[in-house]
Design a protein around this motif. Structure first.
Motif, PDB file in Angstrom:
ATOM      1  N   LEU A 288       0.750  -1.280  -0.076  1.00 15.82           N
ATOM      2  CA  LEU A 288       0.031   0.022  -0.056  1.00 15.82           C
ATOM      3  C   LEU A 288       0.771   1.375  -0.070  1.00 15.82           C
ATOM      4  O   LEU A 288       0.585   2.109  -0.774  1.00 15.82           O
ATOM      5  CB  LEU A 288      -0.930  -0.069   1.160  1.00 15.82           C
ATOM      6  CG  LEU A 288      -2.089  -0.493   1.166  1.00 15.82           C
ATOM      7  CD1 LEU A 288      -2.855  -0.209   2.741  1.00 15.82           C
ATOM      8  CD2 LEU A 288      -3.020   0.080   0.180  1.00 15.82           C
ATOM      9  N   LEU A 289       1.853   1.197   0.639  1.00 10.61           N
ATOM     10  CA  LEU A 289       2.810   2.395   1.021  1.00 10.61           C
ATOM     11  C   LEU A 289       3.328   2.658  -0.492  1.00 10.61           C
ATOM     12  O   LEU A 289       3.542   3.814  -0.816  1.00 10.61           O
ATOM     13  CB  LEU A 289       3.869   1.982   2.010  1.00 10.61           C
ATOM     14  CG  LEU A 289       4.818   3.208   2.077  1.00 10.61           C
ATOM     15  CD1 LEU A 289       3.707   4.260   2.779  1.00 10.61           C
ATOM     16  CD2 LEU A 289       6.004   2.489   3.441  1.00 10.61           C
ATOM     17  N   LEU A 290       3.772   1.646  -1.207  1.00  8.80           N
ATOM     18  CA  LEU A 290       4.434   1.908  -2.436  1.00  8.80           C
ATOM     19  C   LEU A 290       3.492   2.596  -3.434  1.00  8.80           C
ATOM     20  O   LEU A 290       3.890   3.563  -4.136  1.00  8.80           O
ATOM     21  CB  LEU A 290       5.091   0.665  -2.911  1.00  8.80           C
ATOM     22  CG  LEU A 290       6.177  -0.020  -2.290  1.00  8.80           C
ATOM     23  CD1 LEU A 290       6.830  -1.190  -2.831  1.00  8.80           C
ATOM     24  CD2 LEU A 290       7.488   0.845  -2.078  1.00  8.80           C
ATOM     25  N   GLU A 291       2.329   2.031  -3.416  1.00 10.45           N
ATOM     26  CA  GLU A 291       1.310   2.675  -4.505  1.00 10.45           C
ATOM     27  C   GLU A 291       0.959   4.044  -3.811  1.00 10.45           C
ATOM     28  O   GLU A 291       0.917   5.080  -4.782  1.00 10.45           O
ATOM     29  CB  GLU A 291      -0.281   2.071  -4.402  1.00 10.45           C
ATOM     30  CG  GLU A 291      -0.117   0.536  -4.622  1.00 10.45           C
ATOM     31  CD  GLU A 291      -0.064   0.494  -6.117  1.00 10.45           C
ATOM     32  OE1 GLU A 291      -0.334   1.428  -6.968  1.00 10.45           O
ATOM     33  OE2 GLU A 291       0.150  -0.580  -6.706  1.00 10.45           O
ATOM     34  N   HIS A 292       1.032   4.281  -2.709  1.00  7.89           N
ATOM     35  CA  HIS A 292       0.711   5.796  -2.250  1.00  7.89           C
ATOM     36  C   HIS A 292       1.778   6.665  -2.656  1.00  7.89           C
ATOM     37  O   HIS A 292       1.532   7.883  -3.127  1.00  7.89           O
ATOM     38  CB  HIS A 292       0.530   5.551  -0.675  1.00  7.89           C
ATOM     39  CG  HIS A 292       0.260   6.843  -0.053  1.00  7.89           C
ATOM     40  ND1 HIS A 292      -1.103   7.342  -0.069  1.00  7.89           N
ATOM     41  CD2 HIS A 292       1.001   7.510   0.708  1.00  7.89           C
ATOM     42  CE1 HIS A 292      -1.138   8.460   0.660  1.00  7.89           C
ATOM     43  NE2 HIS A 292       0.024   8.520   1.164  1.00  7.89           N
TER      44      HIS A 292
END
Ligand code: C2E
Ligand code: SIN
Ligand code: SIN
Ligand code: SIN
Ligand code: FE
Ligand code: FE
Length: 410
Positions: free
Chosen positions: A26-30
């Motif tokens: 999720l963090l990478l997408e964000h």
């Protein structure tokens, strides 16, 4: 040397750190979404340093996305590139310096790197401008590479990335790298925590944990796809569920050895203590900071609930160990949860856990034959277990048997 008590305390203290967890994917997408918005980039990807290579992790492309039916996901296959000067991303990872290239089809002949048009051909996309930034922590460690593609001017035309954006995007990438490193450390910590929980009882091996997690994911996928419960979310949920299911019994670290390792049937008082492993585990994740926390909380708390409402611990507040307000029985005990009051992740891990427990040797029981195990699950559909999920279990039986082979008893 730490004694057993200190080790336990350390594990329990990890709960504090786990509250900081941001699911890594999720963090990478964000990060990618934010960086693209900031530079008005049509597309972008993130590569992560794994061992001595870069692994393609995350991909966004507005132009290609617009061609898909609503709700469909951009399909891409992951690949790795060496960290050397032959590729653009490899160059950036090895030098730690950003590259701002106006047109990747016009790279000056002297440059050590080249652009591989193969991916453009596969995806029918024309890459022009590319801004590739190292994801470098303040300590100078490169954890990955952020690649932004095709900056757009206000009129939509593709233009080079603006020089004046460079310092800000570097600053952004530094912060992102620090968050990524923290998420990676937390994930590693989680895995260590699982390892320590296993150490408490040598019979509960990594094989057990992996089997319960893999069965859960398999059953969940079949169940979710037949019902099409938020289909686009199923893939993401699978990752989260796997980690959460691995931790379903983490609350057992707080149960004393005399009970945990008793080589015989528990008496009533002992069983009452044992049942606390559900909400004691849930406590570790109760701040619900990320999707992962939420899932781990639901699994730990609800994996011993029963569809017919005869499970435990019911509507309990993990912090107090008492009934949730408004959910008290007349004697003050927590009202039971039944049916769809039990979150899906709890219902699915319940099946995976019991299937594995019955099929395995325990300090207090011999393994059951497969026939007997399956007969038990079938007859408990609608009683102990969600009947639709039992159906999904039987549909997945071939895969489940192959998982069992993949993680044999050590
Ligand atoms: P576990 O060994 O992982 O078992 C998980 C669940 O599988 C159990 O939840 C139960 O629903 C099911 N299960 C396991 N063995 C049997 C069995 O022989 N017959 C049937 N019908 N179901 C079985 P439960 O009962 O809530 O137990 C939770 C945990 O408590 C167990 O995890 C285990 O660690 C411990 N436990 C339960 N009973 C005993 C016992 O008699 N002796 C010892 N030493 N530990 C026990
Ligand atoms: C890169 O290497 O950074 C972009 C991919 C490519 O060169 O083909
Ligand atoms: C585990 O999954 O934590 C080990 C086996 C079990 O107790 O279910
Ligand atoms: C117990 O009730 O002590 C364990 C449940 C079971 O093994 O059936
Ligand atoms: Fe359990
Ligand atoms: Fe279990």
């Amino acid at each position: 040397m730490m004694d057993e008590k200190q080790k336990l305390q350390e594990i329990i203290d990890l709960g504090f750190e786990i509250r900081q967890v941001q699911d890594l994917d999720l963090l990478l997408e964000h990060i990618l979404t934010k960086a693209r918005r900031f530079t008005n980039a049509d597309a972008g990807s993130i590569y992560m340093v794994e061992k001595d290579r870069l692994t393609f992790k995350c991909n966004q492309n507005d132009t290609l996305q617009a061609k898909l039916a609503p709700g469909k996901k951009l399909i891409y296959s992951s690949f790795t590139v060496p960290i050397d000067t032959h590729s653009i991303s490899g160059s950036v990872a090895s030098s730690g310096e950003m590259l701002n290239i106006p047109d990747v089809y016009e790279i000056p002949p002297g440059a050590p790197y080249s652009f591989d048009r193969h991916y453009d051909e596969l995806s029918q996309y024309r890459t022009h401008s590319m801004l590739t930034i190292p994801l470098k922590t303040t300590a100078g460690k490169v954890v990955g590479v952020l690649q932004l593609i095709n900056a757009r001017a206000a009129d939509g035309a593709v233009v080079p990335f603006a020089r004046e954006d460079e310092p800000l995007i570097v600053y952004f990438a530094n912060n992102a790298a620090t968050s990524i490193e923290r998420a990676q450390m937390t994930r590693a910590l989680l895995l260590r925590m699982i390892g320590m929980a296993e150490l408490r009882d040598p019979k509960e091996t990594g094989a057990h944990v992996n089997r319960v997690a893999s069965y859960s994911v398999e059953i969940y996928e079949v169940w979710a796809n037949t019902r099409c419960v938020a289909c686009t979310q199923v893939d993401r949920n699978k990752d989260i569920l796997r980690m959460a299911a691995m931790l379903h019994d983490v609350g057992k670290v707080a149960i004393s050895d005399t009970i945990l390792k008793k080589p015989a049937k528990l008496d009533e008082a002992e069983y009452a203590v044992m049942k606390q492993h559900t909400f004691l585990g849930a406590r570790l994740f109760s701040d619900l900071y990320s999707d992962f926390d939420e899932a781990a909380y639901q699994v730990a708390l609800n994996h011993h609930e029963r569809w017919d409402g005869k499970g435990y611990p019911g509507h309990i507040n993990p912090h107090t160990g008492k009934a949730v307000q408004g959910y008290e029985n007349s004697d003050g005990s927590p009202r039971p949860k039944k049916g769809e009051e039990i979150p899906p992740f709890g219902r699915v891990v319940a099946i995976a856990d019991v299937y594995d427990a019955l099929s395995s040797r325990r300090a207090y029981k011999e393994p059951w034959s497969e026939d007997r195990v399956l007969e038990n699950l079938r007859s408990e559909a609608g009683k102990q277990f969600d009947p639709d999920m039992i159906e999904a279990f039987f549909e997945s039986l071939d895969v489940i048997r192959s998982i069992e082979k993949r993680y044999p008893e050590g």
